[in-house]
Design a protein around this motif. Structure first.
Motif, PDB file in Angstrom:
ATOM      1  N   GLU A  53       0.844  -1.193   0.000  1.00 44.59           N
ATOM      2  CA  GLU A  53       0.000   0.000   0.000  1.00 44.59           C
ATOM      3  C   GLU A  53       0.874   1.235   0.000  1.00 44.59           C
ATOM      4  OE1 GLU A  53      -0.279  -1.006   4.596  1.00 44.59           O
ATOM      5  OE2 GLU A  53      -1.627  -1.819   3.144  1.00 44.59           O
ATOM      6  N   LYS A  54       0.256   2.403  -0.056  1.00 46.70           N
ATOM      7  CA  LYS A  54       0.987   3.660  -0.144  1.00 46.70           C
ATOM      8  C   LYS A  54       1.979   3.811   1.010  1.00 46.70           C
ATOM      9  CE  LYS A  54       0.255   8.644  -0.305  1.00 46.70           C
ATOM     10  NZ  LYS A  54       0.938   9.046  -1.490  1.00 46.70           N
ATOM     11  N   ASP A  55       3.212   4.126   0.643  1.00 43.92           N
ATOM     12  CA  ASP A  55       4.256   4.433   1.619  1.00 43.92           C
ATOM     13  C   ASP A  55       5.024   5.629   1.068  1.00 43.92           C
ATOM     14  OD1 ASP A  55       6.560   4.633   3.197  1.00 43.92           O
ATOM     15  OD2 ASP A  55       6.626   2.482   3.550  1.00 43.92           O
ATOM     16  N   GLY A  56       4.644   6.804   1.533  1.00 42.89           N
ATOM     17  CA  GLY A  56       5.219   8.040   1.029  1.00 42.89           C
ATOM     18  C   GLY A  56       6.726   8.105   1.139  1.00 42.89           C
TER      19      GLY A  56
ATOM     20  N   VAL B 244       0.659  -2.810  -5.094  1.00 42.13           N
ATOM     21  CA  VAL B 244       0.044  -4.013  -5.665  1.00 42.13           C
ATOM     22  C   VAL B 244      -1.181  -3.639  -6.493  1.00 42.13           C
ATOM     23  CG1 VAL B 244      -1.134  -6.170  -5.110  1.00 42.13           C
ATOM     24  CG2 VAL B 244       0.942  -5.546  -3.886  1.00 42.13           C
ATOM     25  N   SER B 245      -1.967  -2.691  -6.014  1.00 44.77           N
ATOM     26  CA  SER B 245      -3.193  -2.291  -6.722  1.00 44.77           C
ATOM     27  C   SER B 245      -2.907  -1.605  -8.058  1.00 44.77           C
ATOM     28  CB  SER B 245      -4.028  -1.365  -5.841  1.00 44.77           C
ATOM     29  OG  SER B 245      -3.301  -0.197  -5.534  1.00 44.77           O
ATOM     30  N   GLU B 246      -1.695  -1.090  -8.254  1.00 44.61           N
ATOM     31  CA  GLU B 246      -1.326  -0.381  -9.483  1.00 44.61           C
ATOM     32  C   GLU B 246      -0.423  -1.202 -10.393  1.00 44.61           C
ATOM     33  OE1 GLU B 246       0.644   2.968  -7.827  1.00 44.61           O
ATOM     34  OE2 GLU B 246      -1.206   4.026  -7.361  1.00 44.61           O
ATOM     35  N   LEU B 247      -0.093  -2.409  -9.987  1.00 44.71           N
ATOM     36  CA  LEU B 247       0.856  -3.237 -10.715  1.00 44.71           C
ATOM     37  C   LEU B 247       0.330  -3.573 -12.108  1.00 44.71           C
ATOM     38  CD1 LEU B 247       3.596  -4.510 -10.132  1.00 44.71           C
ATOM     39  CD2 LEU B 247       2.418  -6.546  -9.370  1.00 44.71           C
ATOM     40  N   ASN B 248       1.222  -3.460 -13.111  1.00 49.28           N
ATOM     41  CA  ASN B 248       0.824  -3.798 -14.479  1.00 49.28           C
ATOM     42  C   ASN B 248       1.963  -4.516 -15.186  1.00 49.28           C
ATOM     43  OD1 ASN B 248       2.546  -1.797 -15.900  1.00 49.28           O
ATOM     44  ND2 ASN B 248       1.238  -0.336 -14.812  1.00 49.28           N
TER      45      ASN B 248
ATOM     46  N   GLU C 290      14.665  -4.951 -14.606  1.00 50.76           N
ATOM     47  CA  GLU C 290      15.367  -6.235 -14.581  1.00 50.76           C
ATOM     48  C   GLU C 290      14.980  -7.083 -13.377  1.00 50.76           C
ATOM     49  OE1 GLU C 290      19.624  -5.815 -14.853  1.00 50.76           O
ATOM     50  OE2 GLU C 290      19.438  -4.382 -16.502  1.00 50.76           O
ATOM     51  N   LYS C 291      14.862  -6.459 -12.220  1.00 47.31           N
ATOM     52  CA  LYS C 291      14.582  -7.187 -10.978  1.00 47.31           C
ATOM     53  C   LYS C 291      13.338  -6.634 -10.305  1.00 47.31           C
ATOM     54  CE  LYS C 291      18.663  -9.416 -10.675  1.00 47.31           C
ATOM     55  NZ  LYS C 291      18.909 -10.788 -10.430  1.00 47.31           N
ATOM     56  N   LEU C 292      12.745  -7.471  -9.468  1.00 53.17           N
ATOM     57  CA  LEU C 292      11.607  -7.059  -8.646  1.00 53.17           C
ATOM     58  C   LEU C 292      11.984  -7.237  -7.183  1.00 53.17           C
ATOM     59  CD1 LEU C 292       8.677  -8.891 -10.497  1.00 53.17           C
ATOM     60  CD2 LEU C 292       9.467  -6.556 -10.850  1.00 53.17           C
ATOM     61  N   LEU C 293      11.733  -6.228  -6.373  1.00 47.37           N
ATOM     62  CA  LEU C 293      11.920  -6.301  -4.926  1.00 47.37           C
ATOM     63  C   LEU C 293      10.533  -6.236  -4.308  1.00 47.37           C
ATOM     64  CD1 LEU C 293      13.814  -6.300  -2.455  1.00 47.37           C
ATOM     65  CD2 LEU C 293      13.790  -3.812  -2.568  1.00 47.37           C
ATOM     66  N   ILE C 294      10.132  -7.339  -3.685  1.00 45.92           N
ATOM     67  CA  ILE C 294       8.767  -7.449  -3.174  1.00 45.92           C
ATOM     68  C   ILE C 294       8.796  -7.732  -1.676  1.00 45.92           C
ATOM     69  CG2 ILE C 294       6.555  -8.621  -3.458  1.00 45.92           C
ATOM     70  CD1 ILE C 294       7.526  -9.619  -6.168  1.00 45.92           C
ATOM     71  N   THR C 295       7.955  -7.048  -0.924  1.00 44.25           N
ATOM     72  CA  THR C 295       7.842  -7.343   0.503  1.00 44.25           C
ATOM     73  C   THR C 295       6.888  -8.525   0.691  1.00 44.25           C
ATOM     74  OG1 THR C 295       5.980  -5.857   0.860  1.00 44.25           O
ATOM     75  CG2 THR C 295       8.196  -4.904   1.101  1.00 44.25           C
ATOM     76  N   LYS C 296       7.023  -9.215   1.813  1.00 42.65           N
ATOM     77  CA  LYS C 296       6.133 -10.345   2.095  1.00 42.65           C
ATOM     78  C   LYS C 296       4.678  -9.901   2.178  1.00 42.65           C
ATOM     79  CE  LYS C 296       9.235 -13.658   4.162  1.00 42.65           C
ATOM     80  NZ  LYS C 296       9.539 -14.511   5.297  1.00 42.65           N
ATOM     81  N   ALA C 297       4.445  -8.701   2.715  1.00 39.98           N
ATOM     82  CA  ALA C 297       3.076  -8.177   2.801  1.00 39.98           C
ATOM     83  C   ALA C 297       2.499  -7.960   1.400  1.00 39.98           C
ATOM     84  CB  ALA C 297       3.059  -6.878   3.592  1.00 39.98           C
ATOM     85  N   ALA C 298       3.346  -7.530   0.465  1.00 39.44           N
ATOM     86  CA  ALA C 298       2.882  -7.340  -0.915  1.00 39.44           C
ATOM     87  C   ALA C 298       2.562  -8.679  -1.566  1.00 39.44           C
ATOM     88  CB  ALA C 298       3.935  -6.597  -1.726  1.00 39.44           C
TER      89      ALA C 298
ATOM     90  N   GLU D  96       1.429 -11.321   0.002  1.00 34.54           N
ATOM     91  CA  GLU D  96       0.125 -11.730   0.552  1.00 34.54           C
ATOM     92  C   GLU D  96      -1.023 -10.967  -0.125  1.00 34.54           C
ATOM     93  OE1 GLU D  96      -0.439 -14.286   2.582  1.00 34.54           O
ATOM     94  OE2 GLU D  96       1.717 -14.648   2.419  1.00 34.54           O
ATOM     95  N   LYS D  97      -0.811  -9.686  -0.355  1.00 32.73           N
ATOM     96  CA  LYS D  97      -1.845  -8.867  -0.998  1.00 32.73           C
ATOM     97  C   LYS D  97      -2.062  -9.318  -2.440  1.00 32.73           C
ATOM     98  CE  LYS D  97      -3.728  -4.356  -0.845  1.00 32.73           C
ATOM     99  NZ  LYS D  97      -3.812  -3.181  -0.050  1.00 32.73           N
ATOM    100  N   MET D  98      -0.982  -9.717  -3.123  1.00 35.46           N
ATOM    101  CA  MET D  98      -1.116 -10.213  -4.492  1.00 35.46           C
ATOM    102  C   MET D  98      -1.878 -11.528  -4.512  1.00 35.46           C
ATOM    103  SD  MET D  98       2.178  -9.091  -6.726  1.00 35.46           S
ATOM    104  CE  MET D  98       3.509  -9.904  -6.013  1.00 35.46           C
ATOM    105  N   LYS D  99      -1.624 -12.389  -3.524  1.00 33.35           N
ATOM    106  CA  LYS D  99      -2.360 -13.655  -3.448  1.00 33.35           C
ATOM    107  C   LYS D  99      -3.860 -13.400  -3.308  1.00 33.35           C
ATOM    108  CE  LYS D  99       1.213 -16.548  -1.350  1.00 33.35           C
ATOM    109  NZ  LYS D  99       1.595 -17.248  -0.100  1.00 33.35           N
ATOM    110  N   GLU D 100      -4.216 -12.431  -2.465  1.00 33.76           N
ATOM    111  CA  GLU D 100      -5.629 -12.072  -2.276  1.00 33.76           C
ATOM    112  C   GLU D 100      -6.230 -11.542  -3.578  1.00 33.76           C
ATOM    113  OE1 GLU D 100      -5.946  -9.184   0.837  1.00 33.76           O
ATOM    114  OE2 GLU D 100      -4.938 -10.483   2.290  1.00 33.76           O
TER     115      GLU D 100
END
Length: 107
Positions: free
Chosen positions: A57-60, A77-81, A89-97, A99-103
């Motif tokens: 989610e938003k993290d200023g 996650v909501s804006e991912l395309n 080249e690479k993706l850095l993803i948090t565990k919370a992200a 989980e949100k993608m799974k949902e």
């Protein structure tokens, strides 16, 4: 474009990144202040240069810190395309992200 087709395209792009070992998953990503230097140091320690940071989610602080670093993007996650996934080249993803993608993908 139908919603189902968008999800399938995004799933394929993410699967390709996973199979090419171009995804780094971390427990948490937080920066106390919006300082470019702090985020750049973190990315250098992880050995990431051309990277898309995916946050749940938003993290200023992260968004402001990343905007002045060439080759670094931030997406919620909501804006991912598909374009943003294949652009970097690479993706850095948090565990919370993750989980949100799974949902989002299962629902």
């Amino acid at each position: 474009m139908p919603k189902k087709a968008k999800w399938q395209a995004l799933s394929s792009a993410l699967a390709a990144k996973l199979s090419d070992k171009e995804v780094v998953i971390i427990d948490n990503l937080s920066i106390a202040e919006p300082k470019t230097k702090a985020l750049k140091s973190l990315l250098n320690n992880l050995g990431l240069k051309n990277v898309l940071i995916i946050i749940p989610e938003k993290d200023g602080n992260i968004e402001l810190s990343a905007r002045n670093i060439p080759g670094v993007g931030v997406s919620r996650v909501s804006e991912l395309n598909v374009y943003s996934v294949i652009k970097f080249e690479k993706l850095l993803i948090t565990k919370a992200a993750v989980e949100k993608m799974k949902e989002a993908f299962s629902g």
